[in-house]
Design a protein around this motif. Structure first.
Motif, short mmCIF file in Angstrom:
data_model
loop_
_atom_site.label_atom_id
_atom_site.label_comp_id
_atom_site.label_asym_id
_atom_site.label_seq_id
_atom_site.Cartn_x
_atom_site.Cartn_y
_atom_site.Cartn_z
N PRO A 1 3.72 -1.31 1.10
CA PRO A 1 3.79 0.08 1.53
C PRO A 1 2.42 0.52 2.02
O PRO A 1 1.41 -0.05 1.61
N GLY A 2 2.40 1.49 2.91
CA GLY A 2 1.14 1.98 3.44
C GLY A 2 1.18 2.11 4.95
O GLY A 2 2.25 2.26 5.54
N GLY A 3 -0.01 2.06 5.56
CA GLY A 3 -0.08 2.07 7.02
C GLY A 3 -0.14 3.44 7.67
O GLY A 3 -0.39 3.55 8.87
N THR B 1 -0.54 6.97 0.25
CA THR B 1 -0.35 7.73 -0.99
C THR B 1 0.79 7.12 -1.79
O THR B 1 0.71 6.97 -3.01
N ILE B 2 1.86 6.74 -1.09
CA ILE B 2 3.00 6.10 -1.77
C ILE B 2 2.56 4.76 -2.36
O ILE B 2 2.93 4.40 -3.48
N ARG B 3 1.74 4.03 -1.62
CA ARG B 3 1.23 2.74 -2.13
C ARG B 3 0.49 2.95 -3.46
O ARG B 3 0.70 2.21 -4.42
N ALA B 4 -0.37 3.96 -3.46
CA ALA B 4 -1.15 4.23 -4.68
C ALA B 4 -0.21 4.57 -5.84
O ALA B 4 -0.41 4.12 -6.97
N LEU B 5 0.85 5.34 -5.55
CA LEU B 5 1.82 5.68 -6.59
C LEU B 5 2.48 4.42 -7.14
O LEU B 5 2.64 4.24 -8.35
N LEU B 6 2.89 3.52 -6.23
CA LEU B 6 3.61 2.32 -6.66
C LEU B 6 2.72 1.35 -7.43
O LEU B 6 3.19 0.61 -8.29
N LEU B 7 1.44 1.33 -7.10
CA LEU B 7 0.53 0.40 -7.77
C LEU B 7 -0.07 0.98 -9.05
O LEU B 7 -0.70 0.26 -9.82
N ASP B 8 0.15 2.27 -9.25
CA ASP B 8 -0.41 2.93 -10.43
C ASP B 8 0.27 2.39 -11.70
O ASP B 8 1.49 2.48 -11.86
N LEU C 1 11.01 5.10 -2.43
CA LEU C 1 9.60 5.27 -2.04
C LEU C 1 9.21 4.26 -0.96
O LEU C 1 8.50 4.59 -0.02
N MET C 2 9.68 3.03 -1.12
CA MET C 2 9.39 2.00 -0.11
C MET C 2 9.93 2.44 1.25
O MET C 2 9.27 2.29 2.28
N PHE C 3 11.15 2.97 1.25
CA PHE C 3 11.75 3.38 2.52
C PHE C 3 11.10 4.65 3.07
O PHE C 3 11.02 4.83 4.29
N THR D 1 -10.81 -10.26 -4.00
CA THR D 1 -10.81 -9.17 -3.03
C THR D 1 -10.29 -7.84 -3.57
O THR D 1 -11.03 -6.88 -3.67
N GLU D 2 -9.02 -7.77 -3.91
CA GLU D 2 -8.44 -6.45 -4.12
C GLU D 2 -8.42 -5.98 -5.58
O GLU D 2 -7.77 -4.99 -5.91
N GLY D 3 -9.13 -6.69 -6.45
CA GLY D 3 -9.32 -6.23 -7.81
C GLY D 3 -8.06 -5.88 -8.55
O GLY D 3 -7.13 -6.68 -8.61
N LYS D 4 -8.02 -4.67 -9.07
CA LYS D 4 -6.95 -4.33 -10.00
C LYS D 4 -5.60 -4.12 -9.36
O LYS D 4 -4.60 -4.01 -10.06
N GLU D 5 -5.53 -4.06 -8.00
CA GLU D 5 -4.26 -3.83 -7.33
C GLU D 5 -3.18 -4.78 -7.82
O GLU D 5 -2.01 -4.45 -7.85
N ASN D 6 -3.57 -5.99 -8.16
CA ASN D 6 -2.56 -6.99 -8.46
C ASN D 6 -2.21 -7.12 -9.94
O ASN D 6 -1.41 -7.96 -10.29
#
Ligand SMILES: Nc1ncnc2c1ncn2[C@@H]1O[C@H](COP(=O)(O)OP(=O)(O)OP(=O)(O)O)[C@@H](O)[C@H]1O
Ligand SMILES: [Mg+2]
Length: 232
Positions: free
Chosen positions: A59-61, A67-74, A88-90, A172-177
């Motif tokens: 999600p993103g772009g 903002t939705i990406r941040a919600l989903l990764l929270d 949310l993805m859609f 690279t992306e630290g805690k995202e994963n």
């Protein structure tokens, strides 16, 4: 270039040139399968040939999508219900299509998507066991059924997927994963199987490549497929 006839003010027909619609190519595959790596390589190859390329991620772009990406990764939202996650993805994807993908395609640019509808079918439909139908219905209803000209599926054994994603998350992306690491192996198995079912169903659109091969070999295969797309 496609030609479009328009009437000049003097009453004589003149020719106005309108760019041919660009191509939409999506990259799918499980976390750590090499999507970002291959997208970057293909983008520079296309640019070398003078093609304008737009890159998107899901999600993103878009501002809303990020903002939705941040919600989903929270991590606080890890109890999200699967249907809420799908919605949310859609929402992110609908904004991306309307604001970025469609305008770029109309300008004649090529769009390389880091994940698209197949991602939802594999993750929410397969992984979270919502089934394919709800995803396909939302695809039609919310995106008008916009379908990539070509989808590259980076297929590999799930045993390799998580370690690779972990390497990337450290470097690279630290805690995202971190959320990814909490997912079960069975979940990934279902995701992998659904990706393979999609590829078997949509053979014309989906090119499956073995993501375990060397990066440059996979890149060459992808370039051949893209060439087929251009010259077919
Ligand atoms: N064919 C390959 N062989 C070995 N390592 C690879 C290969 N392709 C990518 N990698 C490495 O694996 C890691 C993950 O790759 P990459 O970030 O491209 O995957 P991704 O599919 O975009 O992951 P994510 O879904 O988590 O964004 C990186 O460290 C990358 O350098
Ligand atoms: Mg990536």
């Amino acid at each position: 270039m496609r030609e479009q006839k328009v009437l000049s003010t003097g009453g004589f027909p003149t020719i106005a040139l309108r760019p041919a619609r660009g191509k939409l190519i999506s990259f799918e595959g499980m976390d750590g399968s090499g999507k970002s790596t291959q997208i970057a390589l293909l983008a520079s190859e296309l640019r070398r040939f003078g093609i304008s390329v737009v890159l998107t991620r899901e999600p993103g772009g878009t501002p809303l999508g990020e903002t939705i990406r941040a919600l989903l990764l929270d991590l606080n939202n890890r109890g999200i219900h699967p249907t809420a996650e799908l919605a949310l993805m859609f929402a992110s994807r609908a904004q991306l299509v309307a604001k970025v993908i469609e305008p770029a395609l109309r300008r004649g640019e090529w769009v390389l998507c880091d994940r698209f509808v197949d991602f939802s079918e594999a993750y929410q439909g397969g992984g979270r066991q919502l089934g394919s139908e709800i995803v396909l219905v939302m695809h039609q209803a919310l995106l008008g059924g916009l379908t990539p000209d070509l989808t590259i599926l980076l297929d590999h054994d799930i045993a390799e997927s998580v370690p690779r994603a972990r390497t990337r998350s450290i470097t690279t992306e630290g805690k995202e994963n971190r959320r990814l690491e909490n997912e079960s192996r069975l979940f990934f198995k279902r995701v992998q199987q659904t990706f393979r079912q999609i590829a078997a169903r949509d053979k014309e659109r989906v090119f499956v490549t073995d993501a375990m091969g060397p990066i440059d070999v996979i890149h060459d295969e992808i370039v051949s497929e893209v060439a087929r797309l251009v010259f077919s």
